[in-house]
Design a protein around this motif. Sequence first.
Motif, PDB file in Angstrom:
ATOM      1  N   UNK A   1      96.107  53.895  89.458  1.00  0.00           N
ATOM      2  CA  UNK A   1      95.607  53.962  90.834  1.00  0.00           C
ATOM      3  C   UNK A   1      94.212  53.359  90.898  1.00  0.00           C
ATOM      4  N   UNK A   2      93.422  53.615  89.870  1.00  0.00           N
ATOM      5  CA  UNK A   2      92.197  52.871  89.592  1.00  0.00           C
ATOM      6  C   UNK A   2      92.496  51.984  88.395  1.00  0.00           C
ATOM      7  N   UNK A   3      91.892  50.815  88.319  1.00  0.00           N
ATOM      8  CA  UNK A   3      92.142  49.965  87.160  1.00  0.00           C
ATOM      9  C   UNK A   3      90.897  49.179  86.794  1.00  0.00           C
ATOM     10  N   UNK A   4      90.910  48.644  85.587  1.00  0.00           N
ATOM     11  CA  UNK A   4      89.875  47.710  85.155  1.00  0.00           C
ATOM     12  C   UNK A   4      90.498  46.688  84.235  1.00  0.00           C
TER      13      UNK A   4
ATOM     14  N   UNK B   1      84.419  31.886  82.893  1.00  0.00           N
ATOM     15  CA  UNK B   1      83.612  33.088  83.008  1.00  0.00           C
ATOM     16  C   UNK B   1      84.373  34.253  82.389  1.00  0.00           C
ATOM     17  N   UNK B   2      83.643  35.106  81.695  1.00  0.00           N
ATOM     18  CA  UNK B   2      84.209  36.378  81.235  1.00  0.00           C
ATOM     19  C   UNK B   2      83.852  37.416  82.290  1.00  0.00           C
ATOM     20  N   UNK B   3      84.881  38.024  82.901  1.00  0.00           N
ATOM     21  CA  UNK B   3      84.670  38.858  84.083  1.00  0.00           C
ATOM     22  C   UNK B   3      85.355  40.213  83.902  1.00  0.00           C
ATOM     23  N   UNK B   4      84.670  41.281  84.295  1.00  0.00           N
ATOM     24  CA  UNK B   4      85.314  42.584  84.422  1.00  0.00           C
ATOM     25  C   UNK B   4      85.702  42.768  85.877  1.00  0.00           C
ATOM     26  N   UNK B   5      86.999  42.930  86.122  1.00  0.00           N
ATOM     27  CA  UNK B   5      87.521  43.173  87.460  1.00  0.00           C
ATOM     28  C   UNK B   5      87.979  44.627  87.529  1.00  0.00           C
ATOM     29  N   UNK B   6      87.499  45.370  88.508  1.00  0.00           N
ATOM     30  CA  UNK B   6      87.821  46.796  88.619  1.00  0.00           C
ATOM     31  C   UNK B   6      88.120  47.158  90.057  1.00  0.00           C
ATOM     32  N   UNK B   7      88.891  48.226  90.220  1.00  0.00           N
ATOM     33  CA  UNK B   7      89.198  48.704  91.563  1.00  0.00           C
ATOM     34  C   UNK B   7      89.436  50.209  91.503  1.00  0.00           C
ATOM     35  N   UNK B   8      88.827  50.916  92.424  1.00  0.00           N
ATOM     36  CA  UNK B   8      89.092  52.332  92.608  1.00  0.00           C
ATOM     37  C   UNK B   8      89.918  52.510  93.870  1.00  0.00           C
ATOM     38  N   UNK B   9      90.955  53.315  93.763  1.00  0.00           N
ATOM     39  CA  UNK B   9      91.880  53.565  94.872  1.00  0.00           C
ATOM     40  C   UNK B   9      92.607  52.290  95.276  1.00  0.00           C
TER      41      UNK B   9
ATOM     42  N   UNK C   1      88.162  57.729  78.724  1.00  0.00           N
ATOM     43  CA  UNK C   1      87.057  56.798  78.985  1.00  0.00           C
ATOM     44  C   UNK C   1      87.322  55.506  78.236  1.00  0.00           C
ATOM     45  N   UNK C   2      87.104  54.383  78.914  1.00  0.00           N
ATOM     46  CA  UNK C   2      87.441  53.071  78.369  1.00  0.00           C
ATOM     47  C   UNK C   2      86.194  52.198  78.294  1.00  0.00           C
ATOM     48  N   UNK C   3      86.089  51.459  77.184  1.00  0.00           N
ATOM     49  CA  UNK C   3      85.052  50.447  77.037  1.00  0.00           C
ATOM     50  C   UNK C   3      85.691  49.149  76.550  1.00  0.00           C
ATOM     51  N   UNK C   4      85.154  48.014  77.021  1.00  0.00           N
ATOM     52  CA  UNK C   4      85.627  46.700  76.610  1.00  0.00           C
ATOM     53  C   UNK C   4      84.704  46.096  75.560  1.00  0.00           C
TER      54      UNK C   4
ATOM     55  N   UNK D   1      81.371  42.116  70.626  1.00  0.00           N
ATOM     56  CA  UNK D   1      80.260  42.495  71.491  1.00  0.00           C
ATOM     57  C   UNK D   1      80.762  43.421  72.588  1.00  0.00           C
ATOM     58  N   UNK D   2      80.219  44.633  72.653  1.00  0.00           N
ATOM     59  CA  UNK D   2      80.568  45.537  73.751  1.00  0.00           C
ATOM     60  C   UNK D   2      80.160  44.909  75.070  1.00  0.00           C
ATOM     61  N   UNK D   3      80.947  45.108  76.101  1.00  0.00           N
ATOM     62  CA  UNK D   3      80.636  44.460  77.370  1.00  0.00           C
ATOM     63  C   UNK D   3      81.193  45.261  78.535  1.00  0.00           C
ATOM     64  N   UNK D   4      80.686  44.964  79.718  1.00  0.00           N
ATOM     65  CA  UNK D   4      81.194  45.572  80.933  1.00  0.00           C
ATOM     66  C   UNK D   4      80.727  46.999  81.125  1.00  0.00           C
ATOM     67  N   UNK D   5      81.202  47.592  82.200  1.00  0.00           N
ATOM     68  CA  UNK D   5      80.857  48.960  82.543  1.00  0.00           C
ATOM     69  C   UNK D   5      81.920  49.922  82.020  1.00  0.00           C
ATOM     70  N   UNK D   6      81.518  51.116  81.543  1.00  0.00           N
ATOM     71  CA  UNK D   6      82.522  52.115  81.141  1.00  0.00           C
ATOM     72  C   UNK D   6      83.421  52.447  82.328  1.00  0.00           C
ATOM     73  N   UNK D   7      84.636  52.836  82.008  1.00  0.00           N
ATOM     74  CA  UNK D   7      85.630  53.062  83.066  1.00  0.00           C
ATOM     75  C   UNK D   7      86.381  54.352  82.813  1.00  0.00           C
ATOM     76  N   UNK D   8      86.564  55.138  83.884  1.00  0.00           N
ATOM     77  CA  UNK D   8      87.346  56.367  83.815  1.00  0.00           C
ATOM     78  C   UNK D   8      88.787  56.037  84.167  1.00  0.00           C
ATOM     79  N   UNK D   9      89.691  56.205  83.205  1.00  0.00           N
ATOM     80  CA  UNK D   9      91.095  55.891  83.441  1.00  0.00           C
ATOM     81  C   UNK D   9      91.685  56.775  84.527  1.00  0.00           C
ATOM     82  N   UNK D  10      92.695  56.233  85.187  1.00  0.00           N
ATOM     83  CA  UNK D  10      93.395  56.960  86.243  1.00  0.00           C
ATOM     84  C   UNK D  10      94.886  56.658  86.118  1.00  0.00           C
ATOM     85  N   UNK D  11      95.705  57.693  86.318  1.00  0.00           N
ATOM     86  CA  UNK D  11      97.152  57.493  86.266  1.00  0.00           C
ATOM     87  C   UNK D  11      97.617  56.576  87.390  1.00  0.00           C
ATOM     88  N   UNK D  12      98.846  56.056  87.262  1.00  0.00           N
ATOM     89  CA  UNK D  12      99.465  55.288  88.331  1.00  0.00           C
ATOM     90  C   UNK D  12     100.246  56.208  89.251  1.00  0.00           C
TER      91      UNK D  12
END
Length: 548
Positions: free
Chosen positions: A426-429, A441-449, A492-495, A505-516
Motif C-alpha cells: 500500500x506504501x512502496x519504495x 540518474x539513481x532515484x528513490x521513488x516512494x509513495x504512501x497510500x 524497516x528497509x534501507x537501500x 554505498x548506503x543510499x536513500x531514505x529509510x522506509x517503513x514497509x507496508x502490506x499490500x
Amino acid sequence: MKLNQLLLVAALVPASLSAQYRSEVWCPDNGDGTYTNPVINADYSDPDVCVGASGEDYYMTASSFQCTPGLPILHSKDLVNWEIIGYALTELYEGFDELKIHFNKPQHGNGVWAPSIRYHNGEYYIYWGDPDYGVFMVKTKDPAGKWEAPVRVISGKGYIDTTPLWDDDGRCYLVNGWANSRAKFASVLTVRELSADGTRAIGQPVIVFDGNGTENRTCEGPKFYKRDGWYWIMCPAGGVPTGFQLAMRSKSPYGPYEHKTVLAQGKTKINGPHQGGWVHTKYGEDWFLHFQDKESYGRVVHLQPVDWSSGWPVMGRKGEPVVTYRKPKSSSSTIVNPVESDEFNSPTIGKQWQWHANYDEKFGMPTAFGTFRIYTYKLSENWKSFWEIPNLLLQKTPNDSFTVTTKMRMTSKADGQFGGLVMMGLDYTALVVRRQGKEFQLVQMSCKAADKGKQQTEHIIATLKPTAEDKTDYKPGIHEDIYLRLHVDNSRLRFAYSMNGKQFTDCGEPFQMKEGKWIGAKFGFVAAETNEKADRGWVEADWLRVTK
C-alpha cells in the motif's frame, strides 16, 4: 560449464532430482527432530492442505488474489519442510474471456480468495470463491503438473472461502462464507449440495452457523470434514489479527452444529491463530496448519499438533499455539524451503515469482544469456504510482530480517525509461536507474497510500555515466550495469548500491514497509516509462540473491 551446457543439463534432469533449496534466512527444521514456527515464514494467506494419494505426500495451496500465476502448489513430506512445485492457475481466468480482460490490469485484493484443496477418487481438486464472480474449481491427477481449466460452479457475488466434502454415499456438499463488501452481510456459514462430480450446485444454501452479535463475529474460512460419523466445520472467528479457531460438529451436514474454541493466542505471542487445514496422517497423527497475520510481512504459516482425546480437536498445547515442537512422523528427513534466490539460468521463470496481473509476453521473459528481461511498461503521462503497473515481477518476503542483492543492467532507448528494485505494498519504495539525456540518474521513488491514489515522490541520489553504449546508428541504446541492494529488519528497509559488487554505498531514505491489499509486501523488479512512441527499454536481471 558454459551456460548453454547448463541449460541442456537442466532440461535433461527431472524436476524430482533437482537440488533442494535451503534458505539462508529462515529454516523451520531444527535438525534435531524438532521444528520452530512458522514453518513457512512467508505470506501464504488462508492455507489449506490435503494428504496425497501415497499417504506420504502433503499438498498445500493458498490465496493468490490478483497475482499470477495463481493458486500456488507447495509439497511436503513432513508438514515442516515445504517447496513450491507449481501453480494451478496460469492466469485469471482461462476460458472466461471477459473475466480474463478484467484481470489484465492490477485488481488489488480481488480474484482468488481462501481456496481449499482436496484429494478425491484419484484426482486433486481446488475450490475457491472469487467475491465478484462466484465459486470456481480446478482439478488434476498430478498436483505438480498441468491443472485443467477452471469451472465456474456457482455464478454470483459475495461467495468466499469454499470447501467441498464428498460424503460416504458419494454426495457432495459445499460450505462457504460471505463477503460483507459484496453481499452486505457476513459472519454466517452456509452449506449446500453440489452434483456428485462437484461441478454445479443442485441444492439451495442453508445457514448452519451465525456469529453475528457474538464473540464469533467474522466467522469465515470454513473447512469441511467428516470424522467418526460427525460432520466437522473448522473456521476462524473474532477478526484476523485478534481472532481464534473454532471447531463445530453435527450429525447432519446441514446442522445444527455445536461449537468450541480449539485454538487461541492465550499467553503466547502468536496473535490470531487463524484459518487453515487439518490433516490425519498415515502414522495416526493429527496436525493443523494455519496462518498468523504479521502485518507488512503478510500471513505466515504455522503448524500445530491436534489432540482428539476429548472428542474435540484441541490444537497446539492445550489450545495455545506452540513455538517449538517435535516434527510429525514421516519417512523423510530432507530439509527444503521455498525457493527465494534466482540465478536466472533457466528457460522458465522461477516458481517464486508472480506478476501483479495476468501475464503479457511484452512484460518480459527469460533469455538464453542467463538473465531475465523485464521490458518497460508504457504508463500514461499523468500516472501517479506503481499501483497501476501490471508487470511488477515480485516475490514474498521470507523473514523478518533479510537482504536482497541483484546484479542488473538497465538498457534505455529513450529519456525517462527506468527500472530497478522495488518493495511493493500500500506504501512502496524503489531504487531505480532512470535515463536523463545521455546519462542515468539513481532515484528513490516512494509513495504512501498508493491504494488511495496518492502521488509518488522522488529523491535523486546520484548521476551515473553509462557503462556501455551501442555502436550503431540505428536506434542505439545506452546501458548502466549496477548492483542494487535492499536490507529489511523489523519492517524497516534501507537501500544500497555498488558499481563493482564489492563496495556498497548506503543510499536513500529509510522506509517503513507496508502490506499490500490482503497480501504482504513483496519485493522484486519494476521497469516502466511514459514515452508512448519510443522503443521499450528493459531491465536485464543477471541474478538476485536473498541472504541474511
